[in-house]
Design a protein around this motif. Structure first.
Motif, PDB file in Angstrom:
ATOM      1  N   GLN A 222       0.839  -1.195   0.000  1.00  0.00           N
ATOM      2  CA  GLN A 222       0.000   0.000   0.000  1.00  0.00           C
ATOM      3  C   GLN A 222       0.875   1.246   0.000  1.00  0.00           C
ATOM      4  OE1 GLN A 222      -2.973  -0.367   3.054  1.00  0.00           O
ATOM      5  NE2 GLN A 222      -3.778   1.669   2.663  1.00  0.00           N
ATOM      6  N   PRO A 223       1.507   1.534  -1.159  1.00  0.00           N
ATOM      7  CA  PRO A 223       2.476   2.633  -1.193  1.00  0.00           C
ATOM      8  C   PRO A 223       1.849   3.993  -0.856  1.00  0.00           C
ATOM      9  CG  PRO A 223       2.134   1.693  -3.381  1.00  0.00           C
ATOM     10  CD  PRO A 223       1.337   0.875  -2.445  1.00  0.00           C
ATOM     11  N   SER A 224       0.553   4.102  -1.084  1.00  0.00           N
ATOM     12  CA  SER A 224      -0.104   5.399  -0.893  1.00  0.00           C
ATOM     13  C   SER A 224      -0.051   5.867   0.561  1.00  0.00           C
ATOM     14  CB  SER A 224      -1.560   5.305  -1.340  1.00  0.00           C
ATOM     15  OG  SER A 224      -2.200   4.283  -0.598  1.00  0.00           O
ATOM     16  N   ILE A 225       0.163   4.915   1.463  1.00  0.00           N
ATOM     17  CA  ILE A 225       0.079   5.272   2.875  1.00  0.00           C
ATOM     18  C   ILE A 225       1.299   6.068   3.351  1.00  0.00           C
ATOM     19  CG2 ILE A 225       1.219   3.326   4.030  1.00  0.00           C
ATOM     20  CD1 ILE A 225      -1.456   3.160   5.671  1.00  0.00           C
ATOM     21  N   LYS A 226       2.351   6.056   2.534  1.00  0.00           N
ATOM     22  CA  LYS A 226       3.586   6.723   2.948  1.00  0.00           C
ATOM     23  C   LYS A 226       3.373   8.206   3.236  1.00  0.00           C
ATOM     24  CE  LYS A 226       8.476   6.985   1.809  1.00  0.00           C
ATOM     25  NZ  LYS A 226       8.654   8.363   2.218  1.00  0.00           N
ATOM     26  N   ASP A 227       2.605   8.864   2.360  1.00  0.00           N
ATOM     27  CA  ASP A 227       2.359  10.291   2.566  1.00  0.00           C
ATOM     28  C   ASP A 227       1.670  10.541   3.891  1.00  0.00           C
ATOM     29  OD1 ASP A 227       3.496  10.763   0.168  1.00  0.00           O
ATOM     30  OD2 ASP A 227       1.597  10.766  -0.960  1.00  0.00           O
ATOM     31  N   ASN A 228       0.711   9.664   4.176  1.00  0.00           N
ATOM     32  CA  ASN A 228      -0.033   9.773   5.427  1.00  0.00           C
ATOM     33  C   ASN A 228       0.912   9.656   6.637  1.00  0.00           C
ATOM     34  OD1 ASN A 228      -2.187  10.023   7.046  1.00  0.00           O
ATOM     35  ND2 ASN A 228      -3.228   8.137   6.426  1.00  0.00           N
ATOM     36  N   VAL A 229       1.783   8.636   6.567  1.00  0.00           N
ATOM     37  CA  VAL A 229       2.732   8.410   7.666  1.00  0.00           C
ATOM     38  C   VAL A 229       3.632   9.630   7.848  1.00  0.00           C
ATOM     39  CG1 VAL A 229       4.705   7.029   8.440  1.00  0.00           C
ATOM     40  CG2 VAL A 229       2.741   5.906   7.385  1.00  0.00           C
ATOM     41  N   ASP A 230       4.172  10.111   6.722  1.00  0.00           N
ATOM     42  CA  ASP A 230       5.077  11.265   6.808  1.00  0.00           C
ATOM     43  C   ASP A 230       4.376  12.478   7.409  1.00  0.00           C
ATOM     44  OD1 ASP A 230       7.073   9.771   5.772  1.00  0.00           O
ATOM     45  OD2 ASP A 230       6.838  10.482   3.708  1.00  0.00           O
ATOM     46  N   LYS A 231       3.118  12.661   7.017  1.00  0.00           N
ATOM     47  CA  LYS A 231       2.359  13.801   7.520  1.00  0.00           C
ATOM     48  C   LYS A 231       2.195  13.688   9.042  1.00  0.00           C
ATOM     49  CE  LYS A 231      -2.025  14.236   7.830  1.00  0.00           C
ATOM     50  NZ  LYS A 231      -3.390  13.945   7.723  1.00  0.00           N
ATOM     51  N   LEU A 232       1.796  12.493   9.494  1.00  0.00           N
ATOM     52  CA  LEU A 232       1.578  12.302  10.934  1.00  0.00           C
ATOM     53  C   LEU A 232       2.872  12.461  11.717  1.00  0.00           C
ATOM     54  CD1 LEU A 232      -0.880   9.276  10.780  1.00  0.00           C
ATOM     55  CD2 LEU A 232      -1.434  11.653  11.277  1.00  0.00           C
ATOM     56  N   LYS A 233       3.976  11.970  11.127  1.00  0.00           N
ATOM     57  CA  LYS A 233       5.274  12.103  11.798  1.00  0.00           C
ATOM     58  C   LYS A 233       5.618  13.578  11.991  1.00  0.00           C
ATOM     59  CE  LYS A 233       8.080   8.241  10.196  1.00  0.00           C
ATOM     60  NZ  LYS A 233       9.247   7.967   9.384  1.00  0.00           N
ATOM     61  N   VAL A 234       5.415  14.360  10.922  1.00  0.00           N
ATOM     62  CA  VAL A 234       5.723  15.789  11.002  1.00  0.00           C
ATOM     63  C   VAL A 234       4.853  16.454  12.070  1.00  0.00           C
ATOM     64  CG1 VAL A 234       5.590  17.978   9.741  1.00  0.00           C
ATOM     65  CG2 VAL A 234       6.544  15.948   8.636  1.00  0.00           C
ATOM     66  N   GLU A 235       3.591  16.034  12.133  1.00  0.00           N
ATOM     67  CA  GLU A 235       2.698  16.614  13.149  1.00  0.00           C
ATOM     68  C   GLU A 235       3.227  16.348  14.555  1.00  0.00           C
ATOM     69  OE1 GLU A 235      -1.400  16.113  10.558  1.00  0.00           O
ATOM     70  OE2 GLU A 235      -1.275  15.194  12.540  1.00  0.00           O
ATOM     71  N   ILE A 236       3.638  15.100  14.782  1.00  0.00           N
ATOM     72  CA  ILE A 236       4.159  14.766  16.112  1.00  0.00           C
ATOM     73  C   ILE A 236       5.410  15.588  16.399  1.00  0.00           C
ATOM     74  CG2 ILE A 236       5.241  12.931  17.487  1.00  0.00           C
ATOM     75  CD1 ILE A 236       3.367  10.958  16.198  1.00  0.00           C
ATOM     76  N   GLU A 237       6.251  15.708  15.381  1.00  0.00           N
ATOM     77  CA  GLU A 237       7.468  16.487  15.559  1.00  0.00           C
ATOM     78  C   GLU A 237       7.169  17.927  15.905  1.00  0.00           C
ATOM     79  OE1 GLU A 237       9.940  14.166  12.386  1.00  0.00           O
ATOM     80  OE2 GLU A 237      10.644  16.236  12.473  1.00  0.00           O
ATOM     81  N   GLU A 238       6.142  18.467  15.252  1.00  0.00           N
ATOM     82  CA  GLU A 238       5.810  19.866  15.504  1.00  0.00           C
ATOM     83  C   GLU A 238       5.283  20.069  16.917  1.00  0.00           C
ATOM     84  OE1 GLU A 238       3.379  21.148  12.280  1.00  0.00           O
ATOM     85  OE2 GLU A 238       5.140  21.547  11.015  1.00  0.00           O
ATOM     86  N   ILE A 239       4.516  19.102  17.390  1.00  0.00           N
ATOM     87  CA  ILE A 239       3.958  19.252  18.733  1.00  0.00           C
ATOM     88  C   ILE A 239       5.039  19.087  19.797  1.00  0.00           C
ATOM     89  CG2 ILE A 239       2.340  18.272  20.404  1.00  0.00           C
ATOM     90  CD1 ILE A 239       0.661  17.390  17.938  1.00  0.00           C
TER      91      ILE A 239
END
Lengths: 644, 256
Positions: A222-239
């Motif tokens: 499911q390659p499409s999920i990568k963008d989702n993962v990256d987005k969530l990671k960045v969110e955690i990093e920002e918080i």
């Protein structure tokens, strides 16, 4: 028929896991490798109340990431092979860090029982852990034990059977902080379409942690999920201001800390002898003196014992040989059978039992008492000079006894690169057999200082080649990070069983090779092939190294066992007074060549087993080349300097 | 004693220590051009505050706490020197003297900006000396500006490897490769964890640290990836203010 239950012991290193394993399974165990991996797989069985319980002792690890092969093997086993029950052995003294691992195990959602081990030691440190409270907080049964004294293991097994029969999964979900938890849920939802043996929540956590293996597995489907993962990671990093993987580790430790705090009471610790002993043995000055004393005592003990028993056993076999000749005569066929088949076994036995057994006993005691960790600590900076960290000193030390356990012992290094470097260096360490040649020939006939010179040359070689290999083999050097376990009394049962299984492993690995190798060389001798080889080798042995022609054959036999070279030298030259047949320079050069020229056949077998044919042949060829070139240089230099 | 002279001393000791030597009182007196008696007095004071360890007749060595303060001054000094010498073209002696004066007045923020403007130098001019890396929680220099918005960089932070026996630090962040980082995290060196040095092997060998109720042996290399915050116990007036030494001085004086 009894019902079978599969259980796996999982936990950190130094928590007494192997003691639990040995107490449970006794002599009913089998030590092998995980399929295709150089990771030890210890498996054993016990019968308990109408059940056959099959126990797998997983490697001692601190995390379930893919940092090391051990971690990967463990998590694949837990998730894919799905044993009936996981027994998580935790050390009551260091509950917090142990729970960090427990929490990761729980994420794999297995049926689990916690073995709260070493409660006696924790008590003496003033730590009391309430097992019921801990059980409530984690949602899995907790059984307090003292494995070394066999306390609580019966109850542990009762719980295991209960859990295996019941439908008790983990009943409490361990939650992270709100921000992280929300994103784990979101991601777990998103991966619901992917078919894997792993729980979805675990996949989600690992994706946020940036786990290579899981990324590969999920992105392939499911390659499409990568963008989702990256987005969530960045969110955690920002918080949180840190990357997602360290935020998750932080939070996991925070949970472990909270649970530990709730379940433990702290009293004033007793003054313990082990703390003072620790202080002395890792002291910058006293520690080294102590270490030197321990190592020397151990080796002196092993050599004295080995020499003595080896002599006695040699006598027995000689008597056996006389009896054999009396019965079968000394014709060519009986002689061939003796030399070709029985001699190989004799060789194995007279080396293995007298030297290897006490060696394994000493090693096991040093390891279980916790002293090996102090040696690694003290030797770290010296080992860094050859690109290894402190733990690498242990295989080198083993090498003085025998290179076979030394090369096997390289498994304590974390990465393949370090294992290879360490094994390469370890195979150059003068083992007991080489010491026999150096002492029996050079020290005896040339002088003790020349024997010392040989050792010095060897250490210089180890150092130089270690540095070269460290520069040549690609990869990053690894730093030392290890737990310093408190001192403990080794238990007889564990020491005995460890020695027994290691010995068995040694016999299985080395014996067939020694016997077959011996047979092949005897056959070659029989058909006259050896004389041919000796002739072919003479430019090297006679002209370049300045040795008598017969040494060609001797060196070939020496591949089997190096101390054989001395015995053969005596029988081929027709005298055991070597001064009559070799001059001092020849003795020195001969001993040097024997020391370096090739790892013995059993060591080569281990190298092949651990690193494959290619790397094993490179090591072997490198050492042959080295011995010949340096041996010649030594010969010509000594001759040039006017030595006879 | 002013914060300026404390910083002068700490920088001088740092410079001896980085060459692998202890700072002897006589050498310090020569370097700082002061009387040996006042050096003795100052060293006692610094030792009392836990900024240096003094071995009689052998010399002084910075503690982790001392290093956390000294490295900031050294960093400013060397950045300034580089700026004055390489950028403005001043002679190296002149640049050195100027930097001596300016280092105490330069704010942390300006130092970070200077670092960026000079394209992240690592070596000071015409010397082998390393410019100590900054102690901002950044993985690489691109994050510098962003991080600077949130912190003024005034926290006394140093590498765990600089802590001396018995010192405690609190993990601020880990800088370095992911594998090393992950291993340190797995062993419990997460942000906010207190770490105490309980033993150190000689010859720059590993250190033994107490963390989360157990002891870990940690190679120096790995320990230098871990940045810890050490407690600054100096009286408020003697601390370096993030916006420069004169910031807020007046108001405090007025009160007292």
């Amino acid at each position: 028929m009894d019902k079978r239950i599969d259980i796996a012991l999982a936990g950190n290193a130094n928590v007494g896991k192997s003691v639990v394993f040995n107490q449970l399974t006794g002599l009913h165990q089998h030590v092998g490798n995980w399929p295709g991996k150089t990771v030890e797989r210890a498996e054993g069985t016990l019968s308990f109340g109408g059940y056959i319980i099959n126990v797998i002792d997983l490697p001692g690890i601190y995390s379930l990431s893919t940092f090391s092969i051990e971690e990967l093997v463990s998590r694949e086993y837990i998730a894919i092979d799905r044993p009936d029950v996981i027994v998580n052995v935790v050390d009551a003294c260091v509950l917090e860090r142990n729970l960090f691992f427990t929490l990761q195990l729980l994420e794999l959602e297995p049926r689990m029982v916690i073995d709260l081990n070493q409660v006696d030691l924790a008590g003496s440190k003033g730590i009391q852990v309430d097992s019921e409270k801990l059980s409530k907080l984690l949602g899995v049964p907790v059984v307090p034990t003292v494995a070394t004294k066999n306390i609580g293991l019966h109850e542990l097994m009762e719980k295991v059977v209960e859990v295996a029969e019941g439908e008790l999964g983990p009943s409490v979900e361990i939650r992270y902080g709100q921000e992280v938890e929300k994103r784990i849920k979101e991601l777990a939802e998103a991966v619901s379409g992917v078919d894997t043996p792993y729980p979805r929540r675990w996949i989600a956590i690992k994706l946020l942690e940036g786990d290579d293996e899981v990324e590969k597995m999920i992105y392939a489907v499911q390659p499409s999920i990568k963008d989702n993962v990256d987005k969530l990671k960045v969110e955690i990093e920002e918080i949180h201001g840190h990357d997602a993987s360290s935020v998750i580790a932080d939070e996991r430790y925070a949970v472990a800390h909270r649970i530990t705090d709730k379940a433990s009471t702290y009293l004033i610790p007793e003054k313990r002898l082990s703390d003072q002993l620790h202080h002395a043995t890792s002291h910058p000055v006293v520690g080294y003196v102590f270490m030197a004393a321990v190592i020397l005592t151990v080796f002196y003990g092993i050599f004295t014992f080995g020499d003595f028993t080896s002599g006695i056993m040699g006598g027995w076999f000689e008597a056996l040989n006389t009896a054999y000749e009396a019965v079968f005569g000394s014709g060519p066929l009986p002689a061939f059978i003796w030399d070709g088949l029985i001699e190989g076994i004799v060789a194995g036995v007279t080396i293995a039992l007298p030297y290897i057994v006490p060696f394994y006993v000493a090693l096991s005691v040093l390891e279980d008492s916790g002293y090996l960790a102090r040696i690694a600590f003290l030797m770290d900076s010296a080992m860094h000079k050859i690109g290894l960290h402190g733990k690498g000193f242990i295989p080198l030390m083993l090498g003085f006894g025998c290179n076979v356990p030394a090369c096997l012992g390289c498994r304590i290094m974390e990465t393949d690169r370090e294992r290879l470097l360490c094994a390469f260096v370890a195979s150059l360490v003068p083992c007991a057999a080489r010491s026999v040649v150096i002492m029996g020939l050079v020290a005896e006939y040339v002088g003790f200082e020349w024997a010392i010179a040989l050792y010095v040359i060897d250490f210089a070689l180890i150092f130089t080649l270690g540095r070269v290999a460290f520069k040549v083999v690609p990869g990053e050097p690894m730093g030392l990070i290890m737990e310093m376990p408190p001192y403990r009394w080794p238990t007889l049962r564990v020491t005995a069983s460890k020695t027994w299984f290691k010995l068995r492993d040694f016999v299985y690995t080395a014996f067939p090779i020694i016997v077959i190798g011996n047979l092949l060389i005897q056959l070659a001798d029989l058909v006259g092939l050896l004389d041919l080889v000796q002739g072919l080798l003479s430019p090297v042995t006679v002209l370049w190294l300045g040795l008598p022609m017969a040494t060609g054959v001797i060196l070939i036999f020496g591949i089997l066992r190096k101390e054989l070279t001395l015995i053969l030298l005596a029988s081929l030259m027709g005298t055991s007074n070597f001064a009559l047949v070799l001059n001092p320079v020849q003795m020195f050069v001969f001993a040097f060549v024997v020391m370096v020229y090739i790892p013995c056949i059993a060591t080569i077998a281990v190298l092949v087993k651990e690193f494959g044919y290619k790397k094993a042949s490179i090591i072997t060829l490198a050492q042959i080349g080295l011995a010949i070139s340096l041996g010649g240089i030594i010969f010509h230099t000594l001759k040039f300097l006017g030595f006879p | 004693m002013s914060s300026e002279s404390v910083e002068e001393y700490l920088r001088a000791i740092y410079e001896f220590n980085e060459k692998g030597n202890l700072a002897k009182n006589t050498d310090l007196a020569k370097r700082l051009d002061v009387a040996p008696s006042s050096v003795t007095q100052m060293i006692q004071k610094l030792a009392g505050e836990g900024l240096v360890v003094y071995e009689p007749y052998r010399g002084a060595m910075l503690t982790g706490k001392g290093d956390a303060i000294a490295r900031k001054v050294v960093r400013k000094h060397r950045l300034l020197k580089r700026f004055l010498h390489n950028f403005l073209g001043l002679g190296s002696n002149k640049a050195h003297d100027e930097a001596d004066r300016l280092e105490h007045g330069l704010s942390n923020e300006a130092a970070a900006a200077l670092c960026k403007a000079l394209d992240r130098p690592v070596i000071s001019p015409d010397e082998e000396d390393q410019i100590p890396p900054c102690t901002l929680d950044v993985e690489d220099c691109d994050q510098c500006e962003e991080v600077r918005k949130e912190t003024d960089g005034s926290k006394p932070i140093t590498e765990l490897s600089n802590l001396k026996l018995g010192e405690t630090g609190v993990v601020a962040f880990i800088r370095g490769g992911t594998t090393a980082c992950q291993r340190l995290l797995d062993m419990g060196l997460t942000q906010g964890t207190a770490v105490t040095v309980v033993n150190a092997a000689p010859f720059r060998g590993p250190m033994e640290v107490a963390v989360r109720g157990s002891n870990l042996a940690l190679g120096r290399g790995l320990a230098s990836h871990v940045f810890v915050e050490v407690e600054d116990t100096r009286p408020l007036g003697e601390r370096f203010h993030p916006h420069g030494p004169y910031h807020g001085r007046k108001r405090k004086r007025g009160k007292s």
